[in-house]
Design a protein around this motif. Structure first.
Motif, short mmCIF file in Angstrom:
data_model
loop_
_atom_site.label_atom_id
_atom_site.label_comp_id
_atom_site.label_asym_id
_atom_site.label_seq_id
_atom_site.Cartn_x
_atom_site.Cartn_y
_atom_site.Cartn_z
N GLU A 75 -19.64 -9.19 6.09
CA GLU A 75 -21.05 -9.49 5.67
C GLU A 75 -21.86 -8.30 5.45
N ARG A 76 -23.04 -8.42 5.00
CA ARG A 76 -24.06 -7.31 4.89
C ARG A 76 -25.12 -7.62 5.25
N VAL A 77 -26.01 -6.76 5.46
CA VAL A 77 -27.54 -7.10 5.96
C VAL A 77 -28.55 -6.42 4.71
N VAL A 78 -29.29 -7.45 4.70
CA VAL A 78 -30.57 -7.17 3.44
C VAL A 78 -31.58 -6.91 4.35
N SER A 79 -32.24 -5.85 4.24
CA SER A 79 -33.22 -5.61 4.84
C SER A 79 -34.57 -5.45 3.99
N ILE A 80 -35.78 -6.22 4.43
CA ILE A 80 -36.88 -6.44 3.29
C ILE A 80 -38.10 -5.98 4.48
N ALA A 81 -38.71 -4.76 4.00
CA ALA A 81 -39.70 -3.96 4.68
C ALA A 81 -41.02 -3.97 3.89
N GLY A 82 -42.09 -4.05 4.73
CA GLY A 82 -43.44 -4.19 4.25
C GLY A 82 -44.28 -4.77 5.00
N GLY A 83 -45.39 -5.28 4.44
CA GLY A 83 -46.32 -6.07 5.10
C GLY A 83 -45.84 -7.54 5.00
N LEU A 84 -46.27 -8.42 5.98
CA LEU A 84 -45.91 -9.74 6.12
C LEU A 84 -45.91 -10.54 4.76
N ASP A 85 -47.08 -10.26 3.89
CA ASP A 85 -47.25 -11.05 2.74
C ASP A 85 -46.30 -10.63 1.65
N THR A 86 -45.99 -9.19 1.77
CA THR A 86 -45.15 -8.66 0.63
C THR A 86 -43.68 -9.07 0.99
N ILE A 87 -43.41 -9.08 2.35
CA ILE A 87 -41.98 -9.43 2.69
C ILE A 87 -41.97 -10.83 2.37
N PHE A 88 -42.73 -11.87 2.53
CA PHE A 88 -42.51 -13.22 2.06
C PHE A 88 -42.45 -13.51 0.51
N LYS A 89 -43.16 -12.65 -0.14
CA LYS A 89 -42.94 -12.72 -1.57
C LYS A 89 -41.50 -12.53 -2.10
#
Length: 442
Positions: A75-89
């Motif tokens: 498996e692999r880990v996808v990391s999405i970092a930033g402000g909450l609004d940016t993350i959820f885009k």
């Protein structure tokens, strides 16, 4: 899938409420956060394509800092970092594609749920659970998704698994609530992130054959063995030299016959060795193969040497009809009798000898004769002429550009299409992240 099931996912986030006070657009605060999702290799390929080119496109279109752990593990880990609004885009698009992936594998009358696995710092897991489980129950009641927090840390880390199970929309909403709680729960000390262990090619692992699949044990879990590892194991068997001589052997094994499938061949060899040790063996069967008379010599060999070798390696009785017994289509019958395993091995050896014979004849025809087409001049290049794979590719290109190409009759060999799922984040197969309409925008 269409926009119906997931169409409200992006818009519904603006209406999520009931847990704490948030600020920012659509009720989202802009404090920096790191959302980490664990996904399988198959999901990675569906999300980002075989070469992961769509990963950069997702970064560009959302502005999120997106990273992915190294390939090679189960498996692999996808990391999405930033402000909450940016993350959820970004995450809304990822979640939509994962939901499409699950729906594509489901029976329409009994759809499977989406299972999201987040890697969350252990310090923040208590806040997600809440006093006597009050917070986690509140999230379940609001979204309808099931949420489970592991009691154990992930290997070599201080992160724990937060599992979310439900529809695409309910999983998206639940992840939003989890991120809000993480944002409101500061971490003291360092986070040791979970990094899936890579499959080290120099570390020997036993291959376990079960239910027509090959597995290895990785971090205490049975995972599918990489195809190259299976081919390497087959190379150490008596079939190894023959398999290694066949171009692209095993690449289409899922769609091809069992006698050209590396896993099926490994299982047959293993069962044959077991039967020799125990004195057992399955019931005898008989199978026939039709081969062109022109290639029969490659199976018989000089004074019967080839067919004798096939009998010895496979353990099956092999008989080839004479020219006087040919079918009306100019074919001869290869009859193989023995245990299912020995017959399978004999089929492989017969087909392999034919494939190698045809390859050698094609090389001989190509040397110095050209294709009679627009790419004919390339055949004069010795480096290309002596490379079977290059000649095969040149032949295909020549055919597409109007040359005659080759039209050998390959009995027993089928073609395999490369059609597959839409690799884009759009709905039209255009290899892009479709953010059109209100379905996934914020």
């Amino acid at each position: 899938m269409g926009g119906g099931g997931m169409g409200a996912m992006g818009n519904s986030l603006g209406n999520i409420g009931g847990i704490g006070n948030r600020e920012g657009g659509m009720g989202m605060a802009n404090t920096f956060l790191n959302l980490r999702i664990m996904i399988t290799r198959e999901e990675v390929q569906y999300l980002f394509g075989t070469d992961e080119t769509l990963l950069q496109l997702l970064r560009q279109q959302t502005g999120a800092n997106i990273q992915m752990s190294d390939p090679g593990a189960h498996e692999r880990v996808v990391s999405i970092a930033g402000g909450l609004d940016t993350i959820f885009k970004a995450f809304s698009l990822v979640c939509r594609k994962l939901w499409e992936f699950v729906m594509g594998l489901s029976d329409p009358s009994n759809p499977r749920p989406l299972v999201l696995r987040l890697a969350v710092p252990a310090q923040q897991c208590g806040s997600i659970i809440g006093k006597q489980g009050a917070k986690i129950k509140e999230i379940r009641d609001l979204t309808g998704a099931q949420i489970n927090v592991s009691q154990e840390s992930l290997p070599d880390s201080n992160e724990r698994t937060v599992e979310i199970i439900g529809s695409g929309e309910s999983c998206l909403q639940t992840t939003y609530h989890v991120c809000c709680i993480m944002q409101e729960t500061p971490i003291k000390g360092d986070v040791m992130p979970y990094i899936p262990k890579s499959l080290m090619p120099d570390l020997w692992r036993p291959i376990i054959l079960a239910a027509d699949q090959a597995y290895i044990i990785e971090n205490g879990v049975a995972v599918l063995a990489p195809p190259q590892m299976v081919k390497n194991a087959l190379a150490e068997t008596p079939l190894g030299p023959m398999a290694a001589s066949i171009p692209n052997f095993g690449e289409h094994s899922a769609n091809g016959p069992d006698h050209m499938n590396p896993i099926a061949l490994m299982a047959a060899i293993s069962n044959s060795q077991r039967d020799k040790m125990t004195g057992g063996g399955g019931p005898e069967i008989t199978k026939e193969m039709l081969i062109d008379n022109a290639v029969a010599g490659s199976v018989i060999g000089k004074s019967g040497s080839k067919v004798g070798e096939i009998r010895k390696i496979s353990g099956a009785q092999v008989h080839i009809s004479t020219e006087d017994e040919m079918t009306p289509g100019g074919e001869r019958v290869v009859t193989m009798c023995g245990t299912p395993e020995s017959v399978l091995l004999a089929q492989f050896l017969v087909q392999s000898n034919i494939d190698l014979y045809k390859r050698d004849r094609e090389m001989e025809r190509n040397q110095g004769h050209g294709f009679g087409g627009p790419l004919d001049s390339f055949v004069q290049n010795e480096g290309i002429r002596n490379n079977p794979e290059a000649m095969s590719a040149l032949n295909q290109m020549n055919s597409m550009m109007g040359g005659p190409g080759r039209n050998d009759r390959d009995r027993g060999k089928g073609g395999f299409g490369r059609g597959g799922p839409n690799n884009g984040f759009g709905r039209g197969g255009n290899n892009s992240f479709d953010r059109g309409g209100g379905n996934s925008s914020f």
